[in-house]
Design an enzyme around this catalytic site. Structure first.
Site, PDB file in Angstrom:
ATOM      1  N   LYS A   1      16.137 102.782  14.585  1.00  0.00           N
ATOM      2  CA  LYS A   1      16.502 101.869  14.178  1.00  0.00           C
ATOM      3  C   LYS A   1      16.781 101.369  15.965  1.00  0.00           C
ATOM      4  O   LYS A   1      15.879  99.862  16.320  1.00  0.00           O
ATOM      5  CB  LYS A   1      17.207 101.189  13.679  1.00  0.00           C
ATOM      6  CG  LYS A   1      17.587  99.926  13.191  1.00  0.00           C
ATOM      7  CD  LYS A   1      18.545 100.141  11.617  1.00  0.00           C
ATOM      8  CE  LYS A   1      19.819 100.031  12.609  1.00  0.00           C
ATOM      9  NZ  LYS A   1      20.835  98.950  13.406  1.00  0.00           N
ATOM     10  N   SER A   2      17.118 101.974  16.694  1.00  0.00           N
ATOM     11  CA  SER A   2      17.567 101.137  18.498  1.00  0.00           C
ATOM     12  C   SER A   2      16.427 100.533  19.253  1.00  0.00           C
ATOM     13  O   SER A   2      16.210 100.221  19.707  1.00  0.00           O
ATOM     14  CB  SER A   2      18.805 101.708  19.091  1.00  0.00           C
ATOM     15  OG  SER A   2      19.924 101.669  18.507  1.00  0.00           O
TER      16      SER A   2
ATOM     17  N   ARG B   1      13.302  97.653  19.909  1.00  0.00           N
ATOM     18  CA  ARG B   1      13.061  97.438  22.072  1.00  0.00           C
ATOM     19  C   ARG B   1      11.942  97.799  21.560  1.00  0.00           C
ATOM     20  O   ARG B   1      11.271  96.863  23.087  1.00  0.00           O
ATOM     21  CB  ARG B   1      13.752  98.705  22.575  1.00  0.00           C
ATOM     22  CG  ARG B   1      15.358  98.509  22.484  1.00  0.00           C
ATOM     23  CD  ARG B   1      16.386  99.055  22.185  1.00  0.00           C
ATOM     24  NE  ARG B   1      18.008  99.096  22.973  1.00  0.00           N
ATOM     25  CZ  ARG B   1      18.512  98.566  21.970  1.00  0.00           C
ATOM     26  NH1 ARG B   1      18.097  98.751  20.768  1.00  0.00           N
ATOM     27  NH2 ARG B   1      20.112  99.027  22.579  1.00  0.00           N
TER      28      ARG B   1
ATOM     29  N   GLY C   1      22.862  92.956  14.055  1.00  0.00           N
ATOM     30  CA  GLY C   1      23.422  92.447  15.299  1.00  0.00           C
ATOM     31  C   GLY C   1      22.381  92.630  16.209  1.00  0.00           C
ATOM     32  O   GLY C   1      22.327  91.917  17.014  1.00  0.00           O
TER      33      GLY C   1
ATOM     34  N   SER D   1      29.050  98.212  25.136  1.00  0.00           N
ATOM     35  CA  SER D   1      28.363  97.866  24.374  1.00  0.00           C
ATOM     36  C   SER D   1      26.950  97.652  24.681  1.00  0.00           C
ATOM     37  O   SER D   1      26.718  97.456  25.752  1.00  0.00           O
ATOM     38  CB  SER D   1      28.612  96.379  23.886  1.00  0.00           C
ATOM     39  OG  SER D   1      27.556  95.743  22.916  1.00  0.00           O
TER      40      SER D   1
ATOM     41  N   GLN E   1      24.365  96.989  23.375  1.00  0.00           N
ATOM     42  CA  GLN E   1      23.857  95.376  22.593  1.00  0.00           C
ATOM     43  C   GLN E   1      23.707  94.536  23.948  1.00  0.00           C
ATOM     44  O   GLN E   1      23.194  94.174  24.300  1.00  0.00           O
ATOM     45  CB  GLN E   1      24.483  94.822  21.637  1.00  0.00           C
ATOM     46  CG  GLN E   1      23.540  96.081  20.010  1.00  0.00           C
ATOM     47  CD  GLN E   1      24.849  95.881  18.707  1.00  0.00           C
ATOM     48  OE1 GLN E   1      25.198  94.932  19.144  1.00  0.00           O
ATOM     49  NE2 GLN E   1      23.489  95.927  18.015  1.00  0.00           N
TER      50      GLN E   1
ATOM     51  N   ASP F   1      27.922 104.897  15.750  1.00  0.00           N
ATOM     52  CA  ASP F   1      27.512 104.645  14.404  1.00  0.00           C
ATOM     53  C   ASP F   1      28.100 106.245  13.243  1.00  0.00           C
ATOM     54  O   ASP F   1      27.530 105.330  12.324  1.00  0.00           O
ATOM     55  CB  ASP F   1      25.820 104.868  14.370  1.00  0.00           C
ATOM     56  CG  ASP F   1      25.963 102.731  15.157  1.00  0.00           C
ATOM     57  OD1 ASP F   1      26.648 102.722  15.184  1.00  0.00           O
ATOM     58  OD2 ASP F   1      24.928 103.040  15.400  1.00  0.00           O
TER      59      ASP F   1
ATOM     60  N   ARG G   1      26.422 102.382   6.468  1.00  0.00           N
ATOM     61  CA  ARG G   1      26.823 103.725   6.975  1.00  0.00           C
ATOM     62  C   ARG G   1      28.090 103.806   6.604  1.00  0.00           C
ATOM     63  O   ARG G   1      28.204 105.071   6.120  1.00  0.00           O
ATOM     64  CB  ARG G   1      27.233 104.125   8.602  1.00  0.00           C
ATOM     65  CG  ARG G   1      25.737 103.487   8.687  1.00  0.00           C
ATOM     66  CD  ARG G   1      25.645 103.697  10.914  1.00  0.00           C
ATOM     67  NE  ARG G   1      25.531 102.945  11.672  1.00  0.00           N
ATOM     68  CZ  ARG G   1      23.373 103.940  11.567  1.00  0.00           C
ATOM     69  NH1 ARG G   1      23.260 104.441  11.098  1.00  0.00           N
ATOM     70  NH2 ARG G   1      22.658 102.724  11.976  1.00  0.00           N
TER      71      ARG G   1
HETATM   72  C1  S3P Z   1      23.195  99.219  19.332  1.00  0.00           C
HETATM   73  C2  S3P Z   1      24.253  99.477  18.744  1.00  0.00           C
HETATM   74  C3  S3P Z   1      25.364  99.602  18.963  1.00  0.00           C
HETATM   75  C4  S3P Z   1      25.200  99.795  17.409  1.00  0.00           C
HETATM   76  C5  S3P Z   1      24.133  99.296  16.619  1.00  0.00           C
HETATM   77  C6  S3P Z   1      23.326  99.076  17.648  1.00  0.00           C
HETATM   78  C7  S3P Z   1      22.151  98.845  19.471  1.00  0.00           C
HETATM   79  O1  S3P Z   1      26.746  98.810  19.026  1.00  0.00           O
HETATM   80  O2  S3P Z   1      26.645 100.498  17.188  1.00  0.00           O
HETATM   81  O3  S3P Z   1      24.177 100.096  15.491  1.00  0.00           O
HETATM   82  O4  S3P Z   1      20.909  99.533  19.431  1.00  0.00           O
HETATM   83  O5  S3P Z   1      22.354  98.649  20.673  1.00  0.00           O
HETATM   84  P1  S3P Z   1      26.828  97.454  19.729  1.00  0.00           P
HETATM   85  O6  S3P Z   1      26.883  97.489  20.983  1.00  0.00           O
HETATM   86  O7  S3P Z   1      27.872  96.564  19.417  1.00  0.00           O
HETATM   87  O8  S3P Z   1      27.954  99.095  20.635  1.00  0.00           O
END
Ligand code: S3P
Length: 459
Positions: free
Chosen positions: A40-41, A45, A112, A191, A193, A342, A419
């Protein structure tokens, strides 16, 4: 029909109405081989960065979850053409300056990653846009992203509220970008993100951008930007990015399977006796392998084999073999948290079956996910008979689990968090007696195929 299979299938038919509880009956072993859809991450991107390059990028093994769909829709709203054929997505990139002012707000739903990464992209645009979030995401903190983007020059208005005595910012957010300056920014929280939002904004800034991390987090943005020819260098926990006006598409990429989805099967196979599974073509990016490293220290029998295949070389990819094993309790340090953030809920389930105490130090960030995951897992596992406690260790909020009591089947809750829900399905499958979960449709956020994959692995 095998009764467990039946309960899973019955459960699956109940996903659609989402009202009846999902029934989980214990199983004894897990066997077989699976391929998972893309991480997913990495998928978020791949969409965003391909949109900022000129021309076509084909993205293979693209996941079908709700969160990634939000990023597709957000980019379409900004004028990017994106098509899909089975698990292959084609992005018709518009070039770094090619995004269009959206007609109406951009809806991030509960994603998020969409919300925070798109804020970074929008910070670079010479127009105004408004980002909206659904219920749970509207309660998640955004000041960690808005503060650095404002420092770079973006004009941002967010909903403000006091939280724990200080002002915090939340969705909805209106942003007007353009005229950004590069900067050196030390992240106050680890983080990925936030780091990614700053790097994406940095593509548009005059001058260079440097991000300094307190603890290294997942590095997918850095790897993908490099893959698109961006001049980016990483030294220890410092990332140096030159402002770039040209991103060059690699034309095609393959997203390795999602290690955060694999995590549920890795833990289940470790706990259940006589299990033996292989997860193929999965991401082996070291910044995401915290769970594997911790489980190995606990005594798990896990073997990783890296693929030599060049197509997905920008992200390491390979197979994971897991056999059942006897686990022992260990201490997991704060500096390890970003690499398994996660996976903490499912690691808590594993700790219930380990001999001795497991201490998870510095887990505070877990309270800020889709739900407060310390609370959701604490309440559920205690109800199942686990000895879980939350205490301060070395001044940091930590979880302590005394293992070796078989969990007992009871009614548990998802707290509308994917999760937590999948971790509780795994816990229920290992328990004595039948469990039920109040709702399971939330798993569509990241892993809609979870029950099918589980079904295929049941011996
Ligand atoms: C993610 C970063 C993490 C993770 C989220 C996905 C990402 O969050 O918990 O599920 O794709 O960059 P944080 O950046 O808030 O730690």
């Amino acid at each position: 029909m095998n009764p467990v299979r039946n309960s899973i299938l019955m459960g699956r038919t109940r996903i659609s109405n989402g009202v009846n509880p999902f029934v989980i009956k214990p199983i004894t072993t897990l066997k077989g081989e699976v391929f998972l859809l893309g991480d997913k991450s990495i998928a978020h991107r791949s969409l965003i960065i391909s949109s900022l390059a000129k021309g076509k990028t084909k993205i293979k093994n693209f996941p079908r979850n709700k969160d990634c769909l939000r990023t597709i829709k957000a980019l379409r709203k900004l004028g990017v053409r994106i098509t899909q054929k089975a698990d292959t997505i084609t992005v018709f990139g518009r070039g770094i300056g090619g995004l269009k002012k959206p007609k109406g707000p951009i809806l991030a739903g509960e994603s998020g990653t969409t919300f925070r990464l798109m804020l970074g992209v929008l910070a670079g645009q010479d127009f105004q846009a408004r980002l909206l979030a659904s219920t749970a995401l509207s309660l998640r903190p955004m000041l960690r992203v808005t503060r650095p983007l404002r420092l770079m020059g973006a004009k941002i208005k967010a909903r403000r509220e006091k939280r724990k005595g200080s002002l915090e910012e939340f969705p909805p957010i209106t942003i007007r970008g353009g005229g950004l300056r590069g900067m050196v920014y030390k992240l106050p929280v680890a983080s990925a993100q936030v780091k990614s939002a700053i790097l994406l904004a940095g593509l548009y800034a005059a001058g260079n951008t440097v991000v300094i991390e307190p603890i290294a987090t997942r590095d997918h943005t850095e790897r993908m930007l490099k893959q698109f020819g961006v001049s980016l260098r990483v030294n220890n926990k410092k990332i140096f990015l030159k402002n770039n006006k040209l991103l060059v598409s690699p034309k095609s990429m393959n997203i390795p399977g999602d290690i955060s989805s694999a995590a549920f099967f890795i833990v289940l196979a470790s706990i259940l006796a006589n299990s033996k599974i292989v997860i193929k073509n999965v991401s082996l990016n070291p910044s995401r392998l915290g769970l594997v490293r911790v489980l190995k220290r606990m005594g798990a029998d896990i073997r990783l084999t890296l693929n030599k295949n060049k197509t997905s070389q920008f992200e390491p990819c390979g197979s994971i073999k897991v056999k059942s094993s006897l686990l022992k309790g260990i201490s997991v340090k704060k500096k390890e948290m970003p690499s398994l953030i996660d996976e903490l809920p499912i690691l808590m389930v594993a700790a219930c079956y380990a001999d001795g105490v497991t201490v998870l130090e510095g887990v505070g960030e877990l309270r800020l996910k889709e739900t407060d995951r310390i609370r959701s897992m604490y309440l559920n596992l205690r109800k199942m008979g686990a000895e879980v406690n939350v205490a301060r260790v070395k001044g940091e909020e930590s979880i302590l689990i005394q293992g070796k009591t078989r969990l007992r089947g009871v009614k548990v809750r998802s707290y509308q968090d994917h999760r937590t829900a999948m971790s509780m399905v795994v816990a229920g499958l290992t328990a004595s007696g039948v469990s039920s979960l109040d709702g399971i449709s939330c798993i569509n956020k990241s892993f809609p195929e979870f029950l099918q994959v589980l079904d295929s692995l049941k011996a």
